[in-house]
Design a protein around this motif. Structure first.
Motif, PDB file in Angstrom:
ATOM      1  N   VAL A 358       0.840  -1.200   0.000  1.00  0.00           N
ATOM      2  CA  VAL A 358       0.000   0.000   0.000  1.00  0.00           C
ATOM      3  C   VAL A 358       0.876   1.251   0.000  1.00  0.00           C
ATOM      4  N   ILE A 359       1.950   1.248   0.787  1.00  0.00           N
ATOM      5  CA  ILE A 359       2.851   2.400   0.844  1.00  0.00           C
ATOM      6  C   ILE A 359       3.494   2.635  -0.521  1.00  0.00           C
ATOM      7  N   HIS A 360       3.927   1.561  -1.177  1.00  0.00           N
ATOM      8  CA  HIS A 360       4.514   1.707  -2.508  1.00  0.00           C
ATOM      9  C   HIS A 360       3.489   2.294  -3.488  1.00  0.00           C
ATOM     10  N   ARG A 361       2.239   1.845  -3.372  1.00  0.00           N
ATOM     11  CA  ARG A 361       1.191   2.377  -4.258  1.00  0.00           C
ATOM     12  C   ARG A 361       0.946   3.856  -3.969  1.00  0.00           C
ATOM     13  N   TYR A 362       0.912   4.222  -2.687  1.00  0.00           N
ATOM     14  CA  TYR A 362       0.761   5.629  -2.322  1.00  0.00           C
ATOM     15  C   TYR A 362       1.921   6.453  -2.879  1.00  0.00           C
ATOM     16  N   HIS A 363       3.113   5.918  -2.760  1.00  0.00           N
ATOM     17  CA  HIS A 363       4.307   6.633  -3.226  1.00  0.00           C
ATOM     18  C   HIS A 363       4.215   6.932  -4.720  1.00  0.00           C
ATOM     19  N   ASP A 364       3.721   5.983  -5.486  1.00  0.00           N
ATOM     20  CA  ASP A 364       3.604   6.166  -6.935  1.00  0.00           C
ATOM     21  C   ASP A 364       2.523   7.178  -7.299  1.00  0.00           C
ATOM     22  N   ARG A 365       1.528   7.352  -6.424  1.00  0.00           N
ATOM     23  CA  ARG A 365       0.403   8.264  -6.705  1.00  0.00           C
ATOM     24  C   ARG A 365       0.605   9.654  -6.101  1.00  0.00           C
ATOM     25  N   LEU A 366       1.631   9.835  -5.305  1.00  0.00           N
ATOM     26  CA  LEU A 366       1.818  11.054  -4.534  1.00  0.00           C
ATOM     27  C   LEU A 366       1.813  12.311  -5.400  1.00  0.00           C
ATOM     28  N   GLU A 367       0.990  13.282  -5.012  1.00  0.00           N
ATOM     29  CA  GLU A 367       0.971  14.611  -5.627  1.00  0.00           C
ATOM     30  C   GLU A 367       1.314  15.623  -4.533  1.00  0.00           C
ATOM     31  N   ILE A 368       2.493  16.181  -4.619  1.00  0.00           N
ATOM     32  CA  ILE A 368       2.951  17.106  -3.586  1.00  0.00           C
ATOM     33  C   ILE A 368       2.152  18.402  -3.664  1.00  0.00           C
ATOM     34  N   PRO A 369       1.643  18.894  -2.536  1.00  0.00           N
ATOM     35  CA  PRO A 369       0.797  20.099  -2.562  1.00  0.00           C
ATOM     36  C   PRO A 369       1.582  21.348  -2.929  1.00  0.00           C
ATOM     37  N   ASP A 370       0.865  22.369  -3.400  1.00  0.00           N
ATOM     38  CA  ASP A 370       1.498  23.654  -3.696  1.00  0.00           C
ATOM     39  C   ASP A 370       0.609  24.785  -3.195  1.00  0.00           C
ATOM     40  N   LEU A 371       1.100  26.015  -3.324  1.00  0.00           N
ATOM     41  CA  LEU A 371       0.438  27.180  -2.729  1.00  0.00           C
ATOM     42  C   LEU A 371      -0.885  27.551  -3.390  1.00  0.00           C
ATOM     43  N   THR A 372      -1.190  26.969  -4.533  1.00  0.00           N
ATOM     44  CA  THR A 372      -2.483  27.274  -5.142  1.00  0.00           C
ATOM     45  C   THR A 372      -3.627  26.584  -4.405  1.00  0.00           C
ATOM     46  N   GLU A 373      -3.322  25.701  -3.488  1.00  0.00           N
ATOM     47  CA  GLU A 373      -4.343  24.932  -2.789  1.00  0.00           C
ATOM     48  C   GLU A 373      -4.777  25.532  -1.466  1.00  0.00           C
ATOM     49  N   CYS A 374      -3.930  26.350  -0.848  1.00  0.00           N
ATOM     50  CA  CYS A 374      -4.157  26.704   0.561  1.00  0.00           C
ATOM     51  C   CYS A 374      -3.686  28.124   0.867  1.00  0.00           C
ATOM     52  N   TYR A 375      -3.800  28.492   2.133  1.00  0.00           N
ATOM     53  CA  TYR A 375      -3.331  29.793   2.601  1.00  0.00           C
ATOM     54  C   TYR A 375      -1.841  29.760   2.907  1.00  0.00           C
TER      55      TYR A 375
END
Length: 380
Positions: A358-375
């Motif tokens: 599951v961790i390997h699958r999460y790692h492959d799907r990871l989308e790192i957040p950026d400033l357009t998403e939040c404050y």
């Protein structure tokens, strides 16, 4: 990410990046260091846009065109390395995405996003500093924007968004090298488009910096409305802060909370799974709904809290952010990252382990957040 390079990272250099005097590129050394590039020589391209030949020929021409540009030569050693690495890997995924149709036409749909993921892993294996790594990834992802931004439904929005994660003048320089590093009939027109991109970004004060919103709240409102004016100074009517944790299982989210905000209420999906007897491999709908119900209670009472879960993909984060913002919350994202080997090791020490697959699958799907998403966005 359009974040200033940390002082301690200013001495970072990319292996194979040419240095003065001479600025000669040693391709034999580069191929030895990065054997993944060898497959580029077997990948043909559409001759209408790339009459120079296969992807490896194009890649070499792009790197040589970049190194020849006075703007690149005027950069410091770290900045030159960032652009050179992006040029070297900008088409790394084409061998995996190129398809030849029955009529002989050649396409490589999806190579940009897949390439960005591949570049992130290549640079992670080199222990590249996080900010530098993500800057290179962003250049790979947005490299073609100067060529096509005016064709987008909202050209201004496209450059404002890009400027939040990478310098637009670097994108222009990269795009220029890409055009000069190919043989095509529309090269002159493409170079004119890149110059127009530079002028458009300069006009809106986001060529060499992130677009200067009047406040974090104004930036958040702009990116969470379909049609908005970036110059609008939105009235800040927020009532509480919500911290949204983000990171693979085993990155230390619980530890970060204990060290930084032990006083805040925490909605932990791991804890809810334990309480409700749900395994990480089971359907998670009931767990997420239970968490959202708790969140609504805190939001209604204007009680700050932390949402503690992996939140590794943007659609999941967007759904939660929409819920929190609906109650006028200021959203702060905290992204934690450690090497995958350490994640797997720390996961084994957890009371509630997540299966390694599951961790390997999460790692492959990871989308790192950026400033357009939040404050506010914290990387750790």
């Amino acid at each position: 990410m359009n974040k200033q390079i940390d002082r301690e990272d200013l001495l970072w250099t990319f292996p194979g990046c040419p240095t003065t005097p001479g600025l000669q590129i040693n391709w034999a050394v580069i191929l030895c260091q990065f054997p993944c590039l060898r497959s580029l020589a077997k990948c043909e391209q559409n001759p209408l846009y790339h009459a120079e030949g296969n992807v490896w020929i194009h890649t070499q021409m792009v790197c040589e065109a970049l190194v020849a540009r006075p703007a690149w030569q005027a950069m410091n050693v770290t900045e030159r390395s960032i652009l050179f690495a992006a040029a070297l890997f900008h088409d790394i995924a084409k061998p995996l995405t190129t398809q030849v149709a029955e009529d002989g036409s050649i396409t490589a749909k999806g190579h940009v996003n897949l390439g960005a993921q591949m570049v992130r892993q290549i640079l992670a294996d080199l222990h590249t500093p996080f900010t530098i790594r993500e800057t290179i990834v962003a250049i790979v992802r947005y490299e073609s924007l100067p060529l096509w931004f005016w064709d987008k439904p909202q050209p201004l929005r496209s450059i404002v968004k890009a400027s939040q994660v990478v310098r637009c003048d670097w994108l222009a320089l990269m795009a220029e090298a890409d055009v000069r590093g190919r043989i095509c009939v529309d090269g002159t027109k493409l170079l004119e488009t890149i110059e127009f991109f530079r002028e458009f970004c300069q006009e809106h004060d986001c060529l060499d910096r992130a677009y200067p919103f009047s406040s974090d709240h104004s930036r958040f409102v702009y990116f969470h409305k379909e049609v908005a004016d970036p110059t609008y100074a939105a009235f800040d009517d927020t009532r509480l802060e919500v911290i949204l944790m983000c990171g693979l299982p085993g990155t230390g989210k619980d530890y970060w909370i204990d060290q930084n905000h032990p006083d805040l209420a925490v909605i932990s999906l791991d804890r809810l799974r334990q309480q409700m007897g749900v395994l990480p491999t089971d359907p998670q709908g009931t767990i997420v709904q239970a968490g959202r119900d708790l969140a609504q209670g805190y939001l209604q009472s204007e009680t700050p809290f932390i949402w503690n879960a992996t939140n590794i993909v943007k659609p999941i984060r967007s759904s939660l952010i929409k819920l929190f913002a609906g109650y006028r919350a200021r959203i702060r994202i905290v992204y934690l990252e450690v090497p995958l080997a350490q994640v797997l090791r720390q996961n084994r020490d957890r009371t509630a382990q997540v299966p390694a697959a599951v961790i390997h699958r999460y790692h492959d799907r990871l989308e790192i957040p950026d400033l357009t998403e939040c404050y506010c966005l914290d990387y750790s």
